[in-house]
Design an enzyme around this catalytic site. Structure first.
Site, mmCIF file in Angstrom:
data_model
loop_
_atom_site.group_PDB
_atom_site.id
_atom_site.type_symbol
_atom_site.label_atom_id
_atom_site.label_comp_id
_atom_site.label_asym_id
_atom_site.label_seq_id
_atom_site.Cartn_x
_atom_site.Cartn_y
_atom_site.Cartn_z
ATOM 1 N N CYS A 280 13.196 1.651 -30.982
ATOM 2 C CA CYS A 280 13.155 2.893 -31.609
ATOM 3 C C CYS A 280 13.884 3.223 -33.156
ATOM 4 O O CYS A 280 14.521 3.543 -33.773
ATOM 5 C CB CYS A 280 11.378 3.451 -31.297
ATOM 6 S SG CYS A 280 11.782 5.075 -30.317
ATOM 7 N N ARG A 309 16.026 1.285 -18.648
ATOM 8 C CA ARG A 309 15.831 2.166 -17.790
ATOM 9 C C ARG A 309 16.371 2.722 -16.401
ATOM 10 O O ARG A 309 15.965 1.629 -15.533
ATOM 11 C CB ARG A 309 13.956 2.455 -18.608
ATOM 12 C CG ARG A 309 14.108 2.397 -19.606
ATOM 13 C CD ARG A 309 12.316 2.716 -20.155
ATOM 14 N NE ARG A 309 12.348 2.144 -21.056
ATOM 15 C CZ ARG A 309 11.101 1.413 -21.657
ATOM 16 N NH1 ARG A 309 9.934 1.960 -21.093
ATOM 17 N NH2 ARG A 309 10.741 1.831 -23.296
ATOM 18 N N GLN A 327 12.048 -5.931 -25.086
ATOM 19 C CA GLN A 327 10.874 -5.988 -24.846
ATOM 20 C C GLN A 327 11.006 -6.764 -27.116
ATOM 21 O O GLN A 327 11.657 -6.754 -27.162
ATOM 22 C CB GLN A 327 11.109 -4.601 -25.910
ATOM 23 C CG GLN A 327 10.534 -3.491 -25.003
ATOM 24 C CD GLN A 327 10.203 -2.451 -24.961
ATOM 25 O OE1 GLN A 327 11.453 -1.830 -25.804
ATOM 26 N NE2 GLN A 327 9.155 -1.585 -24.448
ATOM 27 N N ASP A 329 9.785 -6.412 -29.418
ATOM 28 C CA ASP A 329 9.937 -4.708 -30.133
ATOM 29 C C ASP A 329 9.663 -5.398 -30.865
ATOM 30 O O ASP A 329 9.893 -6.035 -32.147
ATOM 31 C CB ASP A 329 10.775 -4.007 -29.515
ATOM 32 C CG ASP A 329 10.523 -2.019 -29.796
ATOM 33 O OD1 ASP A 329 9.055 -2.303 -30.029
ATOM 34 O OD2 ASP A 329 11.218 -1.333 -28.780
ATOM 35 N N HIS A 331 9.067 -2.248 -35.575
ATOM 36 C CA HIS A 331 8.740 -0.784 -35.517
ATOM 37 C C HIS A 331 8.475 -1.381 -37.330
ATOM 38 O O HIS A 331 9.072 -1.574 -38.318
ATOM 39 C CB HIS A 331 9.492 0.174 -35.617
ATOM 40 C CG HIS A 331 10.389 0.422 -33.931
ATOM 41 N ND1 HIS A 331 10.806 -0.535 -33.478
ATOM 42 C CD2 HIS A 331 9.257 1.196 -32.951
ATOM 43 C CE1 HIS A 331 10.819 0.316 -32.087
ATOM 44 N NE2 HIS A 331 9.807 0.713 -31.725
ATOM 45 N N LYS A 407 -2.306 6.585 -28.964
ATOM 46 C CA LYS A 407 -1.921 4.619 -29.160
ATOM 47 C C LYS A 407 -2.692 4.217 -28.202
ATOM 48 O O LYS A 407 -3.735 4.925 -28.095
ATOM 49 C CB LYS A 407 -0.460 4.356 -27.818
ATOM 50 C CG LYS A 407 -0.787 5.163 -26.912
ATOM 51 C CD LYS A 407 0.554 4.246 -26.250
ATOM 52 C CE LYS A 407 0.344 4.604 -24.251
ATOM 53 N NZ LYS A 407 1.659 3.967 -23.552
ATOM 54 N N HIS A 453 4.847 1.552 -33.819
ATOM 55 C CA HIS A 453 5.901 0.743 -32.572
ATOM 56 C C HIS A 453 4.394 -0.211 -32.035
ATOM 57 O O HIS A 453 3.301 0.743 -31.643
ATOM 58 C CB HIS A 453 5.746 2.130 -31.722
ATOM 59 C CG HIS A 453 6.363 3.360 -32.372
ATOM 60 N ND1 HIS A 453 7.987 3.475 -31.388
ATOM 61 C CD2 HIS A 453 6.687 3.930 -32.589
ATOM 62 C CE1 HIS A 453 8.806 4.686 -32.301
ATOM 63 N NE2 HIS A 453 6.911 5.277 -32.646
#
Length: 578
Positions: A280, A309, A327, A329, A331, A407, A453
Site C-alpha cells: 500500500c 514478513r 498478494q 493486491d 488499492h 475491514k 485496500h
C-alpha cells in the site's frame, strides 16, 4: 495466516468450555503422576486444548498413555468444577512454589477478578469458562508433545506443551479421526511434492517457496483469471520495488504498528532500507506523484506484489505460513461519495473469485478497530451496506480491524468443511491523512480521498495451499498443469500418440504423451496418482480409426471418440470452469 477449522458437536455443552475443562483435567493428571512438573497455562484452542509444563525430563509416548488413562479416570469421577474469588495475595500464596502462576497472578490488572477453580484435589488459577463437571467430557485424547517458550518469548524458559482434544461423545471423536485422515490425504505439503508443484529448500531458508514448472504454470493461470477480472473493472497495473527506505514505513505507521512482522533494516550508504511487508505505501506514492482531480477518481491500482514478513520458524507451514509471498493486491482511491459503490464492486469481485473455485459456505465478518477514530462509523457503514445490498449475513469481530481502518474478512469452507480466512477488504481514512493525499474537487478546493485496500485471494501461496487441499490435488481441467496424457498400448502406437498430442497442443491444450516402455496398466495407475483429468489410450483400433479411448478422472465408463470430438469436449469444460 490462513485459518482452518473443523468442529462438529451435537451437545449443548459449549465446546470451548468443555475443552478448557479437559486442559484442567490434564494438569490434574500431570500433578498426580509427575508432581515435580509445574503447570503454567492451558487454554482451549481450535479443535482441542493444550497445557504447558515446566519439567526437566521430557514427556514420552508412554507418559502420554499413562496421563490419558488417568484423565479418563478423572472424567469418570465426574468431579464438579467449583470456583471462588480470591485476593491477589491469596492467589500468590496458593502458588508460592510455582513462579509461573505467581507471575500470572501478579500480572492481573487491578479491578479484574482473580479466581481459583478446583476439580477433585487440583486447584488452578483461571479466569473461567468451563463445563459444570468433568463428566461432561464424553471423550478425551492426548495427541502430541512439543516445545514452547514461556509466554512465546525465546528469552524465557522452554516448556513442554501437551496437546489433546476432547468431545462430548465418542462418536464425535471418531468422526474427528476420520476427518483427520481425510485431511492428511489432502495435505498440500505432501501433494505439492507428489505432484511436483513446489518445494521449500532449507538451503535458501524456511518459508521461501520455489515454484516448479507445473506449480508456476497453475499459478500463472489463476493470476491471469484474476487479472482479466481486474481489467474488466478498470484497474490499472502498477509495479513497486521490493525494498524501500524505511522512512516510508515511518510515515505509513507500519514501523510503529507492524515492526515485529517486518524484517530488520538493511544498511546501504548509511541509510536504512526495508524489505516491503505491504504494497500500500508504494501505491500511495504512485497516486501522490501527480496532481489529481475528482474527474480522475476512482483510481484503481493493482499489483501482484511480493512482500516479506518475518515469521518465527516454528510457525512456518508449507504454503500457508511463509516469509515471502505474493498478494493479489489492489488499492482504490475515491471520493467519499464513491466509497459505497467501490466497496460493493470489490465484494462482487470476491464472490466471482471464490465461486470460480467451487468454494461454498461463505462467512463474512465486519472487523472493527479497538481504538475507533472519527471516520470509523463511515467506514463500518460502507461495509454494512455492501453486505446488506447483497443480502449477506455477517458477524462482528470486535478489535479485529487493521490499525488504519475497519475491514471485511471473508471466510470460506472447503470440500471437507474446513473454514479458511482468505479475502479481506479494508476502508482507510488514516493513510491518506498520513501521506497528505488530495484531489481537486469541483469546487476548486483540495479534498482528501478515501482509500480501499483489497486482496481477495490474500496471498497466492496461501491460496494455492488451500486450493490443493480443497481439490485434493485433482484440479479442474482449466487449471490442471497437464490436462490430458496420451498413453499408447505398445510402441507401435507411439508415433500416433505423438500425433494426437501435437494436434491437441496446436489447439492450445496442455497435453503430454507417455513414451515409457511400461505396460498399459502401470501407465494408467501412475497417471491416476498424478490426478490427470484425462488419460487417452491409443491402440491398434484407435490408430486405424483416428480416435482415442477416453479415461476421464472420476468416471468409470470408458468411451472412444474422435480427436476432434475430444478437443471440443475439453474446450467446453475449460470454458465452463467446471
Amino acid at each position: 495466516m490462513a485459518k482452518s477449522s473443523h468442529v462438529t458437536t451435537t451437545s449443548s455443552v459449549d465446546i470451548a468450555h468443555l475443552r478448557h475443562t479437559a486442559a484442567h483435567v490434564l494438569a490434574y493428571a500431570v500433578q498426580d503422576l509427575f508432581p515435580e512438573a509445574k503447570p503454567t497455562i492451558g487454554p482451549a484452542i481450535e479443535n482441542g486444548f493444550y497445557y504447558d509444563f515446566d519439567r526437566s525430563d521430557a514427556f514420552t509416548q508412554d507418559d502420554l498413555a499413562a496421563l490419558q488413562a488417568r484423565m479418563r479416570e478423572i472424567v469418570r469421577a465426574d468431579y464438579p468444577m467449583s470456583g471462588r474469588r480470591v485476593s491477589r495475595e491469596e492467589a500468590i500464596e496458593a502458588f508460592r512454589g510455582n513462579p509461573y502462576k505467581v507471575e500470572l497472578a501478579q500480572a492481573i490488572p487491578e479491578g479484574e477478578p482473580i479466581t481459583l477453580y478446583t476439580i477433585g484435589d487440583f486447584t488452578d488459577l483461571c479466569r473461567g469458562g468451563h463445563a459444570d463437571s468433568t463428566g461432561a467430557i464424553g471423550a478425551v485424547e492426548l495427541e502430541s508433545v512439543a516445545g514452547a517458550y514461556w509466554r512465546g518469548d525465546a528469552k524465557n524458559p522452554m516448556l513442554q506443551r501437551i496437546y489433546g482434544t476432547a468431545f462430548p461423545t465418542q462418536q464425535e471423536l471418531d468422526d474427528y479421526h476420520a476427518f483427520l485422515e481425510e485431511a492428511a490425504k489432502r495435505d498440500h505439503r505432501k501433494l505439492g511434492s507428489e505432484l511436483d508443484l513446489y518445494h521449500v529448500d532449507e538451503l535458501a531458508g524456511g518459508g521461501l517457496v520455489f515454484w516448479h514448472p507445473k506449480g508456476a504454470l497453475m499459478r500463472g493461470l489463476v493470476e491471469q483469471f484474476i487479472r482479466d477480472g481486474l481489467r474488466e473493472r478498470g484497474y490499472l497495473p502498477v509495479i513497486t520495488p521490493h525494498i524501500v527506505h524505511e522512512n516510508l514505513y515511518a510515515t505509513s505507521g507500519h514501523l510503529e504498528n507492524f515492526a515485529d512482522s517486518m524484517f530488520g533494516p538493511i544498511e546501504v550508504e548509511g541509510q536504512r532500507f526495508r524489505l516491503k511487508p505491504m504494497n500500500c505505501p508504494g501505491h500511495i506514492l504512485i497516486y501522490k506523484n501527480d496532481g489529481r482531480s475528482y474527474r480522475d477518481l476512482p483510481l484503481r491500482y493493482s499489483e501482484f506484489g511480493t512482500v516479506y514478513r518475518f515469521e518465527l520458524s516454528g510457525t512456518l507451514h508449507g504454503l500457508t505460513r511463509v516469509r515471502g509471498f505474493t498478494q493479489d493486491d489492489a488499492h482504490l482511491f475515491c471520493t467519499p461519495e464513491q466509497l459505497q459503490g467501490e466497496f460493493e464492486q470489490t465484494l462482487d469481485e470476491a464472490l466471482r473469485l471464490m465461486e470460480a473455485f467451487n468454494f461454498s459456505g461463505f462467512e463474512y465478518f465486519l472487523s472493527t478497530r479497538t481504538e475507533r477514530g472519527p471516520t470509523d462509523e463511515i467506514a463500518e457503514n460502507a461495509i454494512r451496506h455492501a453486505l446488506e445490498s447483497h443480502n449477506l449475513p455477517y458477524g462482528i469481530d470486535e478489535g479485529g480491524g487493521a490499525f488504519y481502518g475497519p475491514k471485511l474478512d471473508i471466510n470460506l469452507h472447503d470440500a471437507i468443511g474446513r473454514k479458511w480466512q482468505l479475502g479481506t477488504v479494508q476502508v482507510d481514512f488514516v493513510l491518506p491523512e498520513r501521506f497528505e493525499l488530495k484531489y481537486r474537487g469541483p469546487d476548486g478546493q483540495d479534498h482528501r480521498p478515501v482509500m480501499i485496500h483489497r486482496a481477495l485471494a490474500g496471498s497466492m501461496e496461501r491460496f494455492f495451499g488451500v486450493l490443493i487441499e480443497h481439490f485434493a490435488g485433482a484440479f479442474p481441467a482449466w487449471i490442471a498443469p497437464v490436462q490430458a496424457i496420451v498413453c499408447p498400448i505398445s510402441e507401435h502406437q507411439l508415433d500416433y500418440a505423438y500425433e494426437v498430442r501435437d494436434q491437441l497442443r496446436a489447439r492450445g491444450f496442455r497435453v503430454d504423451a507417455d513414451s515409457t516402455n511400461e505396460k498399459l496398466g502401470y501407465k494408467i495407475r501412475h497417471w491416476k496418482t498424478q490426478k490427470i483429468p484425462y488419460i487417452l489410450v491409443v491402440g491398434k483400433s484407435e490408430l486405424a480409426d483416428g480416435t482415442v479411448n477416453v479415461n476421464e478422472r472420476g468416471i468409470e465408463e470408458k468411451r472412444t471418440v474422435s480427436v476432434d470430438a475430444f478437443a471440443e469436449e475439453l474446450a467446453a469444460k475449460i470454458a465452463s470452469r467446471r
